[in-house]
Design a protein around this motif. Structure first.
Motif, PDB file in Angstrom:
ATOM      1  N   GLN A 154       0.836  -1.211   0.000  1.00 14.73           N
ATOM      2  CA  GLN A 154       0.000   0.000   0.000  1.00 14.73           C
ATOM      3  C   GLN A 154       0.867   1.255   0.000  1.00 14.73           C
ATOM      4  OE1 GLN A 154      -0.172  -2.574   2.060  1.00 14.73           O
ATOM      5  NE2 GLN A 154      -2.271  -3.040   2.720  1.00 14.73           N
ATOM      6  N   GLU A 155       1.934   1.237   0.785  1.00 17.29           N
ATOM      7  CA  GLU A 155       2.812   2.401   0.881  1.00 17.29           C
ATOM      8  C   GLU A 155       3.620   2.591  -0.406  1.00 17.29           C
ATOM      9  OE1 GLU A 155       3.579   2.055   5.716  1.00 17.29           O
ATOM     10  OE2 GLU A 155       4.847   0.981   4.282  1.00 17.29           O
ATOM     11  N   VAL A 156       4.073   1.485  -0.988  1.00 20.02           N
ATOM     12  CA  VAL A 156       4.821   1.591  -2.248  1.00 20.02           C
ATOM     13  C   VAL A 156       3.929   2.158  -3.339  1.00 20.02           C
ATOM     14  CG1 VAL A 156       6.042   0.293  -4.028  1.00 20.02           C
ATOM     15  CG2 VAL A 156       6.339  -0.314  -1.623  1.00 20.02           C
ATOM     16  N   ASN A 188      -2.276  -2.645 -20.863  1.00 21.43           N
ATOM     17  CA  ASN A 188      -2.587  -3.990 -20.378  1.00 21.43           C
ATOM     18  C   ASN A 188      -3.943  -4.113 -19.699  1.00 21.43           C
ATOM     19  OD1 ASN A 188       0.170  -5.403 -20.772  1.00 21.43           O
ATOM     20  ND2 ASN A 188       0.702  -3.517 -19.690  1.00 21.43           N
ATOM     21  N   ALA A 189      -4.656  -3.016 -19.495  1.00 22.69           N
ATOM     22  CA  ALA A 189      -5.954  -2.995 -18.798  1.00 22.69           C
ATOM     23  C   ALA A 189      -5.828  -3.402 -17.342  1.00 22.69           C
ATOM     24  CB  ALA A 189      -6.975  -3.883 -19.500  1.00 22.69           C
ATOM     25  N   SER A 190      -4.611  -3.528 -16.817  1.00 26.48           N
ATOM     26  CA  SER A 190      -4.380  -3.795 -15.396  1.00 26.48           C
ATOM     27  C   SER A 190      -2.910  -3.508 -15.105  1.00 26.48           C
ATOM     28  CB  SER A 190      -4.706  -5.246 -15.033  1.00 26.48           C
ATOM     29  OG  SER A 190      -3.694  -6.114 -15.482  1.00 26.48           O
ATOM     30  N   LEU A 191      -2.533  -3.573 -13.826  1.00 26.17           N
ATOM     31  CA  LEU A 191      -1.134  -3.365 -13.452  1.00 26.17           C
ATOM     32  C   LEU A 191      -0.517  -4.644 -12.918  1.00 26.17           C
ATOM     33  CD1 LEU A 191      -1.327   0.132 -11.657  1.00 26.17           C
ATOM     34  CD2 LEU A 191      -0.560  -0.362 -13.984  1.00 26.17           C
ATOM     35  N   ASP A 192      -1.101  -5.799 -13.249  1.00 23.83           N
ATOM     36  CA  ASP A 192      -0.595  -7.078 -12.718  1.00 23.83           C
ATOM     37  C   ASP A 192       0.838  -7.351 -13.154  1.00 23.83           C
ATOM     38  OD1 ASP A 192      -3.008  -7.395 -11.517  1.00 23.83           O
ATOM     39  OD2 ASP A 192      -3.821  -8.800 -12.996  1.00 23.83           O
ATOM     40  N   VAL A 193       1.257  -6.787 -14.313  1.00 24.83           N
ATOM     41  CA  VAL A 193       2.617  -7.031 -14.798  1.00 24.83           C
ATOM     42  C   VAL A 193       3.663  -6.419 -13.870  1.00 24.83           C
ATOM     43  CG1 VAL A 193       1.942  -7.222 -17.210  1.00 24.83           C
ATOM     44  CG2 VAL A 193       2.477  -4.970 -16.260  1.00 24.83           C
ATOM     45  N   LEU A 194       3.246  -5.506 -12.971  1.00 29.83           N
ATOM     46  CA  LEU A 194       4.189  -4.862 -12.061  1.00 29.83           C
ATOM     47  C   LEU A 194       4.402  -5.642 -10.776  1.00 29.83           C
ATOM     48  CD1 LEU A 194       3.063  -1.126 -12.424  1.00 29.83           C
ATOM     49  CD2 LEU A 194       4.936  -2.306 -13.586  1.00 29.83           C
ATOM     50  N   GLY A 195       3.796  -6.819 -10.646  1.00 28.50           N
ATOM     51  CA  GLY A 195       4.016  -7.639  -9.464  1.00 28.50           C
ATOM     52  C   GLY A 195       2.991  -7.380  -8.377  1.00 28.50           C
ATOM     53  N   TYR A 215      -2.152  -5.468  -6.229  1.00 23.33           N
ATOM     54  CA  TYR A 215      -2.904  -4.794  -5.160  1.00 23.33           C
ATOM     55  C   TYR A 215      -3.724  -3.638  -5.733  1.00 23.33           C
ATOM     56  CZ  TYR A 215      -3.563  -1.131  -1.682  1.00 23.33           C
ATOM     57  OH  TYR A 215      -4.091  -0.125  -0.916  1.00 23.33           O
ATOM     58  N   ALA A 216      -3.091  -2.803  -6.586  1.00 22.75           N
ATOM     59  CA  ALA A 216      -3.795  -1.649  -7.148  1.00 22.75           C
ATOM     60  C   ALA A 216      -4.965  -2.092  -8.021  1.00 22.75           C
ATOM     61  CB  ALA A 216      -2.822  -0.792  -7.955  1.00 22.75           C
ATOM     62  N   SER A 217      -4.759  -3.120  -8.839  1.00 23.29           N
ATOM     63  CA  SER A 217      -5.837  -3.598  -9.714  1.00 23.29           C
ATOM     64  C   SER A 217      -6.987  -4.176  -8.893  1.00 23.29           C
ATOM     65  CB  SER A 217      -5.291  -4.658 -10.671  1.00 23.29           C
ATOM     66  OG  SER A 217      -4.287  -4.113 -11.497  1.00 23.29           O
ATOM     67  N   ARG A 218      -6.649  -4.890  -7.813  1.00 24.56           N
ATOM     68  CA  ARG A 218      -7.696  -5.523  -6.992  1.00 24.56           C
ATOM     69  C   ARG A 218      -8.501  -4.488  -6.214  1.00 24.56           C
ATOM     70  NH1 ARG A 218      -4.566  -8.065  -4.084  1.00 24.56           N
ATOM     71  NH2 ARG A 218      -4.711  -6.917  -2.124  1.00 24.56           N
ATOM     72  N   VAL A 219      -7.818  -3.486  -5.672  1.00 24.25           N
ATOM     73  CA  VAL A 219      -8.502  -2.514  -4.810  1.00 24.25           C
ATOM     74  C   VAL A 219      -9.269  -1.472  -5.617  1.00 24.25           C
ATOM     75  CG1 VAL A 219      -8.136  -0.675  -3.117  1.00 24.25           C
ATOM     76  CG2 VAL A 219      -6.860  -2.828  -2.934  1.00 24.25           C
ATOM     77  N   TYR A 220      -8.651  -0.952  -6.672  1.00 20.35           N
ATOM     78  CA  TYR A 220      -9.261   0.175  -7.388  1.00 20.35           C
ATOM     79  C   TYR A 220      -9.961  -0.240  -8.685  1.00 20.35           C
ATOM     80  CZ  TYR A 220      -6.445   2.856  -4.126  1.00 20.35           C
ATOM     81  OH  TYR A 220      -5.895   3.365  -2.981  1.00 20.35           O
ATOM     82  N   GLY A 221      -9.656  -1.426  -9.199  1.00 21.44           N
ATOM     83  CA  GLY A 221     -10.364  -1.941 -10.364  1.00 21.44           C
ATOM     84  C   GLY A 221     -10.348  -0.985 -11.547  1.00 21.44           C
ATOM     85  N   GLU A 222     -11.522  -0.782 -12.143  1.00 19.80           N
ATOM     86  CA  GLU A 222     -11.613   0.052 -13.338  1.00 19.80           C
ATOM     87  C   GLU A 222     -11.424   1.539 -13.041  1.00 19.80           C
ATOM     88  OE1 GLU A 222     -16.509   0.338 -13.287  1.00 19.80           O
ATOM     89  OE2 GLU A 222     -15.456  -0.712 -14.894  1.00 19.80           O
ATOM     90  N   TRP A 223     -11.461   1.913 -11.764  1.00 17.08           N
ATOM     91  CA  TRP A 223     -11.262   3.317 -11.382  1.00 17.08           C
ATOM     92  C   TRP A 223      -9.782   3.687 -11.278  1.00 17.08           C
ATOM     93  CZ3 TRP A 223     -15.247   6.488 -11.612  1.00 17.08           C
ATOM     94  CH2 TRP A 223     -16.540   5.948 -11.485  1.00 17.08           C
TER      95      TRP A 223
END
Length: 293
Positions: free
Chosen positions: A220-222, A243-250, A255-263
């Motif tokens: 969360q802090e990163v 990519n329609a998500s940030l999963d490629v960043l590890g 975390y960002a894709s799961r919490v904020y989704g399409e927003w």
């Protein structure tokens, strides 16, 4: 440098322009000075040349025709833009008010029926238009070549890259206006701008990695530290659009894709827009409060 005349004659009377009219006079003058300067020509040629060169380099792994599509080129241009565009915007904006002050022309401009906020915002708008034209020219030449050789595959990601790059340039220009207002000489303003550019670049990837290892930051802090940095926010926005998500960043991207989704795209774009507005607002306040010019 072009001259300036504010107000228009109506018979024997001279009437002052409205707030928007005065701002537009300054913006138009700044735009004309910018596009007729050597830095505009050099930056345009350099950016367009590098954009086309990256298209060739991106192709080397794709195979057949010598050019990659828009999507691969957008990914290839990402790191190049993060280095060049902030440097362009910071260096150009830093010399705007400081340059007028050093040449002694600031007193002449302030003698016109203009408020300080009109002057500063007019300069910001004029330089923003010049930078946007420069970037669109470079991207446009690269796009024409890509359409000619590889068709229109991935053009959506490329358009997002263009929009995000213009937003990044406006954010850096906004920051540089604060530097210019606070500096009395162009050399000092340029030096501070270069220091800020180096700080943003180092804090973008290397600083974030080092901080994560040293302070054992949570995801969360990163993510929060990454988003508040305009360069890192630009990178996240472009990767998200491709990519329609940030999963490629590890883990952080997941975390960002799961919490904020399409927003997520709106969140990052909003942060970048804030960087384009807040610093120039601060610059207007500081410039209005200065007793001397």
């Amino acid at each position: 440098m072009t001259t300036i005349q504010v107000g228009h004659s109506q018979g024997e009377h001279t009437s002052c322009l409205s707030y928007a009219g005065g701002l537009w006079v300054i913006a138009r003058r700044e735009f004309r000075d910018a596009i007729s300067s050597r830095w505009f020509l050099l930056y345009s040629l350099a950016f367009a040349g590098l954009a086309v060169a990256v298209s060739f380099l991106s192709l080397s792994g794709s195979g057949s025709q010598g050019f990659a599509g828009f999507g691969r080129t957008a990914a290839g241009l990402l790191n190049l833009i993060m280095l060049i565009v902030p440097l362009m915007a910071l260096s150009v904006g830093a010399g705007s008010i400081a340059g007028e002050r050093e040449r002694g022309t600031l007193l002449y401009i302030m003698a016109q029926p203009l408020s300080r906020s009109q002057l500063l915002l007019g300069k910001y708008v004029g330089l923003a238009c010049a930078l946007s034209c420069l970037l669109c020219l470079g991207f446009g030449i690269s796009a024409l070549v890509l359409v000619w050789r590889a068709g229109g595959v991935g053009v959506g990601a490329y358009l997002v890259l263009v929009g995000a790059t213009v937003l990044l340039a406006l954010a850096m220009l906004s920051i540089s206006m604060v530097v210019s207002v606070m500096s009395r000489r162009v050399s000092v303003a340029t030096g501070v701008a270069l220091f800020l550019w180096l700080a943003f670049v180092l804090l973008s990837d290397l600083g974030l990695m080092a901080g994560t290892l040293i302070f054992k930051l949570r995801v969360q802090e990163v993510f929060a530290l990454g988003v508040i940095n305009p360069l890192q926010a630009f990178k996240l926005l472009v990767i998200f659009s491709i990519n329609a998500s940030l999963d490629v960043l590890g883990p952080v991207g997941s975390y960002a894709s799961r919490v904020y989704g399409e927003w997520l795209g709106w969140l990052i774009g909003g942060v970048m827009a804030m960087w384009a507005v807040v610093p120039v607002t601060l610059a207007v306040i500081l410039f209005a409060k200065r007793i001397t010019v």
